[in-house]
Design an enzyme around this catalytic site. Structure first.
Site, short mmCIF file in Angstrom:
data_model
loop_
_atom_site.label_atom_id
_atom_site.label_comp_id
_atom_site.label_asym_id
_atom_site.label_seq_id
_atom_site.Cartn_x
_atom_site.Cartn_y
_atom_site.Cartn_z
N VAL A 70 1.69 -3.50 8.40
CA VAL A 70 1.50 -2.43 7.64
C VAL A 70 1.83 -0.96 8.22
O VAL A 70 2.21 -0.07 7.56
CB VAL A 70 0.09 -2.30 6.80
CG1 VAL A 70 -0.99 -1.96 7.76
CG2 VAL A 70 -0.01 -1.44 5.53
N ASP A 71 1.53 -0.77 9.51
CA ASP A 71 1.92 0.33 10.30
C ASP A 71 3.22 0.79 10.12
O ASP A 71 3.71 1.92 9.59
CB ASP A 71 1.39 0.10 11.53
CG ASP A 71 1.38 1.45 12.57
OD1 ASP A 71 1.54 2.51 12.06
OD2 ASP A 71 1.35 1.10 13.72
N ILE B 291 0.82 -1.28 0.07
CA ILE B 291 -0.03 0.10 0.10
C ILE B 291 1.00 1.28 0.15
O ILE B 291 0.42 2.33 -0.41
CB ILE B 291 -1.10 -0.01 1.24
CG1 ILE B 291 -2.21 0.87 0.91
CG2 ILE B 291 -0.31 0.28 2.48
CD1 ILE B 291 -3.17 0.84 1.86
N SER C 140 -6.96 -5.04 10.74
CA SER C 140 -7.32 -6.04 11.89
C SER C 140 -7.10 -7.26 11.67
O SER C 140 -7.02 -8.19 12.34
CB SER C 140 -8.43 -6.05 12.61
OG SER C 140 -8.89 -4.78 13.33
N THR C 141 -6.60 -7.84 10.29
CA THR C 141 -6.63 -9.13 10.00
C THR C 141 -4.99 -9.70 10.01
O THR C 141 -4.87 -10.90 9.74
CB THR C 141 -7.19 -9.48 8.46
OG1 THR C 141 -6.13 -8.86 7.62
CG2 THR C 141 -8.36 -8.75 8.20
N1 APR Z 1 0.76 -3.17 2.12
C1 APR Z 1 -0.37 -3.52 2.54
N2 APR Z 1 -0.92 -4.53 3.19
C2 APR Z 1 0.11 -4.97 4.28
C3 APR Z 1 1.27 -4.62 4.19
C4 APR Z 1 1.69 -3.38 3.12
N3 APR Z 1 3.04 -3.05 3.13
N4 APR Z 1 2.05 -4.87 5.19
C5 APR Z 1 1.36 -5.87 5.84
N5 APR Z 1 0.15 -5.95 5.26
C6 APR Z 1 -1.09 -6.61 5.50
C7 APR Z 1 -1.19 -7.78 6.49
O1 APR Z 1 -0.65 -8.92 5.43
C8 APR Z 1 -2.35 -7.97 6.72
O2 APR Z 1 -3.34 -8.43 5.81
O3 APR Z 1 -2.00 -5.86 6.54
C9 APR Z 1 -3.12 -6.48 7.16
C10 APR Z 1 -2.88 -5.96 8.56
O4 APR Z 1 -2.05 -6.62 9.31
P1 APR Z 1 -1.28 -5.59 10.21
O5 APR Z 1 -0.30 -4.70 9.91
O6 APR Z 1 -0.70 -6.66 11.43
O7 APR Z 1 -2.45 -4.65 10.98
P2 APR Z 1 -3.60 -5.29 12.26
O8 APR Z 1 -3.98 -6.68 12.12
O9 APR Z 1 -4.54 -4.27 12.16
O10 APR Z 1 -2.80 -5.15 13.87
C11 APR Z 1 -2.45 -3.71 14.02
O11 APR Z 1 -0.21 -4.36 14.17
O12 APR Z 1 2.01 -3.48 14.04
C12 APR Z 1 0.84 -3.43 14.50
O13 APR Z 1 1.04 -1.09 15.10
C13 APR Z 1 0.21 -2.21 14.38
O14 APR Z 1 -0.19 -2.55 16.84
C14 APR Z 1 -0.92 -2.75 15.46
C15 APR Z 1 -1.45 -3.69 14.83
#
Ligand code: APR
Length: 177
Positions: free
Chosen positions: A33-34, A11, A117-118
């Site tokens: 992704v964060d 993204i 969240s996934t």
């Molecule tokens: N681009 C798009 N999607 C991504 C990317 C990227 N560069 N990197 C990871 N993802 C996807 C993951 O594969 C997953 O499908 O983003 C989705 C959400 O995963 P997470 O990033 O783990 O987010 P989430 O489940 O909402 O958890 C949030 O994770 O690191 C932390 O700071 C964040 O504490 C928060 C938690």
């Protein structure tokens, strides 16, 4: 007429008005992704997040996008999955709906979402996809384009099949009306 696009990718590369981050309530960055968004965007985004202090689950805030091609970042805080009995579905729906409303309030007409969240928060992907795409369908006429960016091929296949089922249902409803 607004479009919904489902694609596989990173993204941080999206050339849209605004990308949505799957943040946590501290707004201090993290993994997944964060982490990718903060690394690519740079310090100016983190310092704006720090000034906002925190964000509640189901809510979102908007910042600059630093070095990204996007103009803005909306940081949305999804729920941690804990079996579905703690209002997770409503909180996840709020994340999408409030992000879309916030984008419109800033006149941002192209938006890209990750699967909030996934990952680390373990929300089941199929149920999360239904929530994401339901909001996409509800708002699509107000945007030029709503993009759902799937990181893995498996997630892409799930998004595509849920999308096809919903688009068929929408056509049936329109046809019978
Ligand atoms: N681009 C798009 N999607 C991504 C990317 C990227 N560069 N990197 C990871 N993802 C996807 C993951 O594969 C997953 O499908 O983003 C989705 C959400 O995963 P997470 O990033 O783990 O987010 P989430 O489940 O909402 O958890 C949030 O994770 O690191 C932390 O700071 C964040 O504490 C928060 C938690």
């Amino acid at each position: 007429m607004g479009k919904i696009i489902i694609k596989q990718g990173d993204i941080t590369w999206e050339e849209v008005d605004v990308i949505v981050n799957a943040a946590n309530s501290t707004l201090r960055g993290g993994g997944g992704v964060d982490g990718a968004i903060h690394r690519a965007a740079g310090e100016s985004v983190l310092s704006e997040c720090i000034k906002m202090d925190h964000c509640l689950t189901g809510e979102c805030v908007i910042t600059n996008a630093g070095r990204l091609k996007a103009k803005k970042i909306i940081h949305a805080v999804g729920p941690v999955w804990s079996g579905g009995t703690r209002g997770e579905a409503q909180l996840l729906k709020n994340c999408y709906r409030k992000s879309l409303e916030l984008a419109l309030a800033h006149n941002l007409k192209t938006i890209a979402f990750p699967a909030i969240s996934t990952g680390a928060y373990r929300y089941p992907i199929e149920a999360a996809t239904e929530i994401a795409l339901t909001q996409g369908f509800q708002f699509k006429e107000k945007f030029d384009c709503i993009i759902f960016v799937c990181f893995s091929r498996d997630d892409l296949a799930i998004y595509q099949s849920v999308y096809e089922r919903m688009a068929n249902d929408e056509n049936k409803t329109l046809g019978s009306g």
